[in-house]
Design an enzyme around this catalytic site. Structure first.
Site, PDB file in Angstrom:
ATOM      1  N   HIS A  18       0.830  -1.211   0.000  1.00 58.58           N
ATOM      2  CA  HIS A  18       0.000   0.000   0.000  1.00 58.58           C
ATOM      3  C   HIS A  18       0.862   1.257   0.000  1.00 58.58           C
ATOM      4  CE1 HIS A  18      -3.960  -1.834   0.062  1.00 58.58           C
ATOM      5  NE2 HIS A  18      -3.396  -2.794   0.790  1.00 58.58           N
ATOM      6  N   SER A  34      -2.299 -12.919 -10.158  1.00 62.31           N
ATOM      7  CA  SER A  34      -2.695 -13.695 -11.337  1.00 62.31           C
ATOM      8  C   SER A  34      -3.250 -12.764 -12.417  1.00 62.31           C
ATOM      9  CB  SER A  34      -3.730 -14.749 -10.958  1.00 62.31           C
ATOM     10  OG  SER A  34      -4.847 -14.145 -10.346  1.00 62.31           O
ATOM     11  N   SER A  35      -3.900 -11.676 -12.021  1.00 62.54           N
ATOM     12  CA  SER A  35      -4.480 -10.807 -13.054  1.00 62.54           C
ATOM     13  C   SER A  35      -3.398 -10.033 -13.803  1.00 62.54           C
ATOM     14  CB  SER A  35      -5.534  -9.863 -12.462  1.00 62.54           C
ATOM     15  OG  SER A  35      -4.981  -9.063 -11.460  1.00 62.54           O
ATOM     16  N   ASP A  43       2.568   1.807  -3.293  1.00 64.57           N
ATOM     17  CA  ASP A  43       2.829   2.100  -4.718  1.00 64.57           C
ATOM     18  C   ASP A  43       1.957   3.229  -5.263  1.00 64.57           C
ATOM     19  OD1 ASP A  43       0.539   0.437  -4.784  1.00 64.57           O
ATOM     20  OD2 ASP A  43       1.245  -0.792  -6.455  1.00 64.57           O
ATOM     21  N   ASP A  97       2.328  -4.627  -9.464  1.00 68.56           N
ATOM     22  CA  ASP A  97       2.137  -5.993  -9.957  1.00 68.56           C
ATOM     23  C   ASP A  97       2.506  -6.122 -11.434  1.00 68.56           C
ATOM     24  OD1 ASP A  97       1.144  -6.169  -7.423  1.00 68.56           O
ATOM     25  OD2 ASP A  97      -0.953  -6.374  -8.013  1.00 68.56           O
TER      26      ASP A  97
HETATM   27  C1  GLA Z   1      -2.539  -4.867  -4.938  1.00 65.58           C
HETATM   28  C2  GLA Z   1      -2.390  -3.782  -6.000  1.00 65.58           C
HETATM   29  C3  GLA Z   1      -0.982  -3.191  -5.973  1.00 65.58           C
HETATM   30  C4  GLA Z   1      -0.587  -2.765  -4.560  1.00 65.58           C
HETATM   31  C5  GLA Z   1      -0.891  -3.881  -3.559  1.00 65.58           C
HETATM   32  C6  GLA Z   1      -0.653  -3.438  -2.146  1.00 65.58           C
HETATM   33  O1  GLA Z   1      -1.734  -5.950  -5.258  1.00 65.58           O
HETATM   34  O2  GLA Z   1      -2.646  -4.289  -7.285  1.00 65.58           O
HETATM   35  O3  GLA Z   1      -0.889  -2.117  -6.866  1.00 65.58           O
HETATM   36  O4  GLA Z   1      -1.229  -1.577  -4.190  1.00 65.58           O
HETATM   37  O5  GLA Z   1      -2.215  -4.346  -3.663  1.00 65.58           O
HETATM   38  O6  GLA Z   1       0.682  -3.158  -1.947  1.00 65.58           O
END
Ligand code: GLA
Length: 354
Positions: free
Chosen positions: A48, A125-126, A50, A170
């Site tokens: 939390h 996975s997405s 990014d 991600d």
């Molecule tokens: C999910 C979101 C990421 C990031 C994480 C928490 O994976 O897709 O962008 O914010 O939560 O770090």
């Protein structure tokens, strides 16, 4: 963006050809079977952070999504999947739409998707699905810069597909991961530093409960961070003492997590690189505590697993990983320690092969 079919046609033109042979070459290129492999990820520390341009330290893992495909001569795609849910078609449409809006000539493909990334476990996975699709659709990805640009496009595709205002972690790690390394990503500048995972430790991921980020909770956190920034400016640059001036109690807690988590990522990288595993492990436990009490994204079940791991000999550090509200915990443990979970290894970013 490269249109694979156009490229195929151009290649064909360099030799003396007849229209019939051109068509044959085109057909040959189209019917060549290709395979894209896109890895999942686990985030070692920095959650939390990014979407406020903070620091994260994910690694691409040996669980991956594979798309085996051939180009078709038309524009329509026919992609089958054995182990994806109905969201798959939303991701396909979103990736196609974002690529077209970016000016790409998206070809049609016929293909088969499969994955070893557990869906709904918070192991991206997405992002792996989106990345596999984009590479199959011919998105340029040979340089680091192209991969960063593609990650931004796929972040928009994710937001478009499920309406969650996610950050870029991600999609970026799926594209720029490196074997034997985690990646320190500054989500403000998108600078990447590959950080070697030391010998002598294993990374263990334990699935706790299925989760989805499609609810409003994730978006609430994004909004609360934005509210905090209205008072103290960008959280990525803020000092921890500044949070005291945030009136809204919830926004103050969220800011305290983000600012302290950015600091923990920095310290973790130093500790890991200098072989100070005790400090690295403690930072993971601290990160979990902050995610649980300041950011409120853990669950009692996840907290119980972390408590159990804290008491398990050989566990160096553990924390929830990813968006939270369920999903997985990640631990670094002494090599070979007997502990329940998936021992994951590092992987390279997404690649395409023929
Ligand atoms: C999910 C979101 C990421 C990031 C994480 C928490 O994976 O897709 O962008 O914010 O939560 O770090």
């Amino acid at each position: 963006m490269v249109d694979s079919l156009t490229a195929a046609t151009q290649q064909g033109q360099s030799e003396p050809t007849s229209p019939r042979r051109d068509r044959y070459r085109l057909w040959q290129m189209a019917s060549m079977i290709r395979r894209v492999r896109a890895p999942g990820r686990v985030n070692l520390i920095g959650d939390h952070t990014d979407y406020t341009g903070g620091l994260v330290l994910p690694m691409a893992i040996n669980f991956a999504t594979t798309l085996t495909y051939e180009l078709t001569l038309g524009r329509a795609s026919d992609i089958q999947s054995s182990n994806f849910d109905q969201n798959t078609s939303r991701y396909i449409s979103a990736v196609e739409a974002e690529m077209r809006e970016a000016g790409c000539d998206v070809p049609g493909i016929r293909g088969e998707l499969s994955t070893t990334i557990p869906v709904g476990a918070g192991l991206s996975s997405s992002a792996a699905l989106e990345t596999a699709l984009a590479l199959a659709f011919g998105a340029p990805s040979s340089t680091h810069e192209e991969r960063v640009a593609l990650a931004k496009l796929l972040q928009r595709a994710e937001q478009r597909a499920v309406g969650v205002p996610c950050g870029i972690m991600d999609q970026l790690i799926c594209l720029i991961g490196r074997k034997d390394h985690a990646a320190l990503i500054d989500c403000g500048t998108l600078d990447v530093t590959h950080v070697r995972i030391p010998d002598g430790i294993d990374v263990v991921v334990r699935f706790v409960a299925e989760r989805t980020l499609a609810g409003s909770e994730y978006a609430d956190r994004v909004a609360q961070c934005a509210l905090a920034e209205q008072t103290i400016g960008p959280l990525r640059l803020a000092d921890i003492d500044a949070v005291l001036s945030i009136e809204d109690v919830t926004a103050r807690k969220r800011a305290r997590h983000v600012i302290s988590e950015n600091g923990r990522v920095r310290e973790f990288v130093v500790a890991l690189s200098s072989g100070d595993l005790t400090t690295a492990g403690q930072l993971m436990f601290d990160s979990h505590q902050s995610l649980a009490t300041e950011f409120d994204v853990s669950t009692p079940q996840m907290d119980a697993v972390i408590d159990e791991m804290r008491r398990t000999p050989g566990v160096i550090g553990a924390r929830m990983t990813g968006g939270g509200f369920g999903g997985c915990v990640v631990a670094i443990v002494e090599r070979g320690v007997d502990i329940a979970g998936w021992r994951v290894s590092t992987a390279d970013g997404a690649s395409i092969s023929e």
